[in-house]
Enzyme design. Structure first.
Site, PDB file in Angstrom:
ATOM      1  N   PRO A 225       0.794  -1.233   0.000  1.00 20.77           N
ATOM      2  CA  PRO A 225       0.000   0.000   0.000  1.00 20.77           C
ATOM      3  C   PRO A 225       0.825   1.281   0.000  1.00 20.77           C
ATOM      4  O   PRO A 225       1.838   1.379   0.693  1.00 20.77           O
ATOM      5  CB  PRO A 225      -0.803  -0.103   1.301  1.00 20.77           C
ATOM      6  CG  PRO A 225      -0.921  -1.567   1.544  1.00 20.77           C
ATOM      7  CD  PRO A 225       0.353  -2.175   1.022  1.00 20.77           C
TER       8      PRO A 225
ATOM      9  N   ARG B 177       4.835  10.970  -2.445  1.00 22.67           N
ATOM     10  CA  ARG B 177       4.404  10.780  -1.057  1.00 22.67           C
ATOM     11  C   ARG B 177       5.576  11.051  -0.116  1.00 22.67           C
ATOM     12  O   ARG B 177       6.615  10.420  -0.221  1.00 22.67           O
ATOM     13  CB  ARG B 177       3.973   9.319  -0.942  1.00 22.67           C
ATOM     14  CG  ARG B 177       3.872   8.774   0.431  1.00 22.67           C
ATOM     15  CD  ARG B 177       3.974   7.257   0.396  1.00 22.67           C
ATOM     16  NE  ARG B 177       3.654   6.713   1.683  1.00 22.67           N
ATOM     17  CZ  ARG B 177       4.026   5.528   2.105  1.00 22.67           C
ATOM     18  NH1 ARG B 177       4.722   4.729   1.312  1.00 22.67           N
ATOM     19  NH2 ARG B 177       3.705   5.126   3.293  1.00 22.67           N
TER      20      ARG B 177
ATOM     21  N   ALA C 255       2.853  -0.649   4.937  1.00 27.77           N
ATOM     22  CA  ALA C 255       2.360  -0.758   6.320  1.00 27.77           C
ATOM     23  C   ALA C 255       1.886  -2.170   6.662  1.00 27.77           C
ATOM     24  O   ALA C 255       1.815  -2.527   7.848  1.00 27.77           O
ATOM     25  CB  ALA C 255       1.234   0.241   6.531  1.00 27.77           C
TER      26      ALA C 255
ATOM     27  N   GLU D  79      13.084  -8.852   2.429  1.00 30.61           N
ATOM     28  CA  GLU D  79      12.202  -7.753   2.844  1.00 30.61           C
ATOM     29  C   GLU D  79      12.979  -6.439   2.720  1.00 30.61           C
ATOM     30  O   GLU D  79      14.110  -6.350   3.199  1.00 30.61           O
ATOM     31  CB  GLU D  79      11.800  -8.017   4.302  1.00 30.61           C
ATOM     32  CG  GLU D  79      10.962  -6.950   4.937  1.00 30.61           C
ATOM     33  CD  GLU D  79      10.667  -7.301   6.410  1.00 30.61           C
ATOM     34  OE1 GLU D  79      10.904  -8.464   6.838  1.00 30.61           O
ATOM     35  OE2 GLU D  79      10.224  -6.393   7.130  1.00 30.61           O
TER      36      GLU D  79
ATOM     37  N   ARG E 224      12.059   5.278  13.274  1.00 32.02           N
ATOM     38  CA  ARG E 224      10.744   5.917  13.158  1.00 32.02           C
ATOM     39  C   ARG E 224       9.826   5.462  14.303  1.00 32.02           C
ATOM     40  O   ARG E 224      10.310   4.985  15.325  1.00 32.02           O
ATOM     41  CB  ARG E 224      10.167   5.611  11.763  1.00 32.02           C
ATOM     42  CG  ARG E 224      11.061   6.148  10.639  1.00 32.02           C
ATOM     43  CD  ARG E 224      10.493   5.872   9.276  1.00 32.02           C
ATOM     44  NE  ARG E 224       9.216   6.549   9.077  1.00 32.02           N
ATOM     45  CZ  ARG E 224       8.375   6.290   8.068  1.00 32.02           C
ATOM     46  NH1 ARG E 224       8.707   5.358   7.168  1.00 32.02           N
ATOM     47  NH2 ARG E 224       7.248   6.940   7.952  1.00 32.02           N
TER      48      ARG E 224
HETATM   49  C1  DHK Z   1       6.925   1.846   3.581  1.00 36.51           C
HETATM   50  C2  DHK Z   1       5.721   2.121   4.150  1.00 36.51           C
HETATM   51  O1  DHK Z   1       4.673   2.410   3.407  1.00 36.51           O
HETATM   52  C3  DHK Z   1       5.564   2.157   5.616  1.00 36.51           C
HETATM   53  O2  DHK Z   1       4.248   1.819   6.022  1.00 36.51           O
HETATM   54  C4  DHK Z   1       6.564   1.294   6.337  1.00 36.51           C
HETATM   55  C5  DHK Z   1       8.077   1.360   4.359  1.00 36.51           C
HETATM   56  C6  DHK Z   1       7.974   1.627   5.837  1.00 36.51           C
HETATM   57  C7  DHK Z   1       9.384   1.785   3.733  1.00 36.51           C
HETATM   58  O3  DHK Z   1      10.242   2.381   4.404  1.00 36.51           O
HETATM   59  O4  DHK Z   1       9.589   1.497   2.553  1.00 36.51           O
HETATM   60  O5  DHK Z   1       6.477   1.488   7.715  1.00 36.51           O
END
Ligand code: DHK
Length: 144
Positions: free
Chosen positions: A10, A18, A76, A97, A106
């Site tokens: 997502p 973003r 997320a 991952e 964070r």
């Molecule tokens: C991306 C997201 O959308 C967050 O919800 C994760 C991750 C972190 C990233 O750092 O790529 O917490």
């Protein structure tokens, strides 16, 4: 030709737009280019993104028959989805991952990952280079 699935969860469709102070200015197309450059000629990259958990699970199931590894940034869903963990537990080849941001710097809710219980490696905080590093690692694990 072996295929590596690069799966994005997502909100990653908005990469580049973003919160660029966290996720940078580059887009998913840049991720695809970096992964293709990283994998060499014997491999192809299948990059997918969905905002829907079930779609991600369906792609993981399909990948069981067609791919030699998965690079996954579940967004997320990393922190909430036992269903994605269960799907990855049906998948035998390497799983890496990736998080673009350094999630451990964070909010506390980003510090736990269900996916890490299955992942063969976890990369966080390398920006988009994390995807390329993950692809290179899968190539070295599965052989040229
Ligand atoms: C991306 C997201 O959308 C967050 O919800 C994760 C991750 C972190 C990233 O750092 O790529 O917490």
């Amino acid at each position: 030709m072996k295929t590596i699935l690069v799966l994005n969860g997502p909100n990653l469709n908005l990469l580049g737009k973003r919160q660029p102070q966290i996720y940078g200015h580059e887009t998913l197309e840049d991720v695809a280019r970096l992964c293709r450059d990283a994998c060499g000629s014997g491999f192809s990259i299948d990059l997918q993104q969905s905002n829907h958990e079930g779609q991600l699970i369906d792609w993981i199931h399909a990948a069981r028959e067609t791919t030699c590894g998965i690079v996954i940034n579940p967004g997320a869903l990393t922190h909430t989805s036992i269903a994605i963990l269960d799907a990855l537990n049906t998948y035998d080849p390497p799983v890496i991952e990736v998080h673009i941001s350094q999630v451990h710097k964070r909010e506390a809710f980003r510090h736990h990952s269900f996916v890490s219980l299955r992942a063969d490696a976890v990369i966080a905080g390398l920006g988009l280079e994390g995807y390329a590093a993950a692809v290179r690692r899968i190539v070295s694990l599965v052989g040229e």
